[in-house]
Enzyme design. Structure first.
Site, PDB file in Angstrom:
ATOM      1  N   GLU A 142      15.650 -22.839   9.568  1.00  9.58           N
ATOM      2  CA  GLU A 142      14.598 -22.613   8.578  1.00  9.58           C
ATOM      3  C   GLU A 142      15.165 -22.388   7.185  1.00  9.58           C
ATOM      4  OE1 GLU A 142      10.765 -19.676   7.729  1.00  9.58           O
ATOM      5  OE2 GLU A 142      12.390 -18.970   9.015  1.00  9.58           O
ATOM      6  N   GLU A 239       2.525 -16.293   9.063  1.00 12.22           N
ATOM      7  CA  GLU A 239       3.622 -15.334   8.948  1.00 12.22           C
ATOM      8  C   GLU A 239       3.509 -14.638   7.592  1.00 12.22           C
ATOM      9  OE1 GLU A 239       8.406 -15.123   9.843  1.00 12.22           O
ATOM     10  OE2 GLU A 239       7.649 -16.770   8.627  1.00 12.22           O
TER      11      GLU A 239
END
Length: 265
Positions: A142, A239
């Site tokens: 990520e 998130e």
């Protein structure tokens, strides 16, 4: 239960949501709120049997978890790219792969860390891929913005795509967080479209404060549908850091035709 065609499937990231309760109860809360899936950061303090039981009870899949970050109090934010921490990085990967297998989790995010080298990161990713050989479990990397995490080794989708292409393994893919991309490089949709072939999971949060996604600079109802139109078929991971109690801030979900959609699951 399937949502209507117009609905956008959503995953609750339990690293930030309902943190006032144990992880199994967070899973139950996500189901009650209408989420289609869950994901987490570091579930390791909870016995996997408890997590598996809550997943089975609710019918929610666990999409992903992270390798442990190292010593967070000392500033660690991942280990995999750090050449002097290779043994610890492999231990973190072992822990994550064992836990993921025990609970039926679909993906593992291998956290790169601050600083580091391409060689060390590639070695750690090769180890993670070997450790999960024979499964369909995805290994994720990520890009994380350097405003929030200064010196993070992996910070743009272009860098992630280059690493994935160089290693060339079908189970190595990118976690594309709209929040991080917006903070680091700007145009989220252009970045997604350019790197679509490498993306396995998409996350989102309000920009720039990372609060509920109905705040800030990004029109997520429009953006997420455009990302779906560009070929992404999975759930979108919420998130974000709630401004208050998680349940008090869930009105944003109404824009995605969810909320009561799982009540007769």
């Amino acid at each position: 239960m399937m949502h209507p065609a117009a609905a956008i499937p959503l995953s609750a990231n339990l690293g930030f949501l309902w943190t006032d309760r144990p992880l199994p109860d967070r899973i139950r809360a996500a189901a009650s709120a209408g989420f289609d899936a869950v994901e987490c950061h570091f579930p390791y303090d909870t016995h996997p049997d408890e997590v598996r039981a809550a997943l089975q009870e609710t019918g929610l899949p666990l999409l992903g978890l992270n390798t442990r970050p190292g010593d967070a109090a000392a500033g660690d934010f991942g280990l995999a790219a750090l050449p002097d921490r290779a043994e610890e990085a492999r231990a973190a990967i072992d822990q994550a792969t064992d836990y993921a297998a025990a609970v039926g989790c679909g993906a593992i995010h291998v956290m790169a860390g601050r600083g580091g080298t391409d060689v060390a990161f590639a070695d750690a990713l090769a180890y993670a891929l070997d450790r999960t050989q024979g499964s369909d479990r995805t290994i994720l990397i990520e890009p994380i913005n350097t405003h929030d995490v200064p010196d993070y080794f992996l910070n743009t989708p272009t860098q992630a795509a280059e690493i994935i292409a160089r290693i060339g393994h079908p189970r190595l893919r990118m976690m594309f967080d709209c929040y991080h991309v917006a903070r680091q490089t700007g145009d989220i949709l252009a970045q997604f479209t350019t790197h679509r072939a490498w993306v396995a999971h998409v996350q989102f949060a309000g920009v720039p404060d990372r609060a509920e996604p109905d705040t800030g600079q990004v029109d997520y109802p429009d953006l997420l549908r455009r990302i779906r139109d560009a070929g992404y078929a999975g759930p979108f991971g919420a998130e974000y850091r709630p401004r208050g109690a998680t349940d008090d801030g869930l009105a944003w979900m109404e824009a995605y035709d969810v909320g009561s959609s799982r009540q007769d699951k």
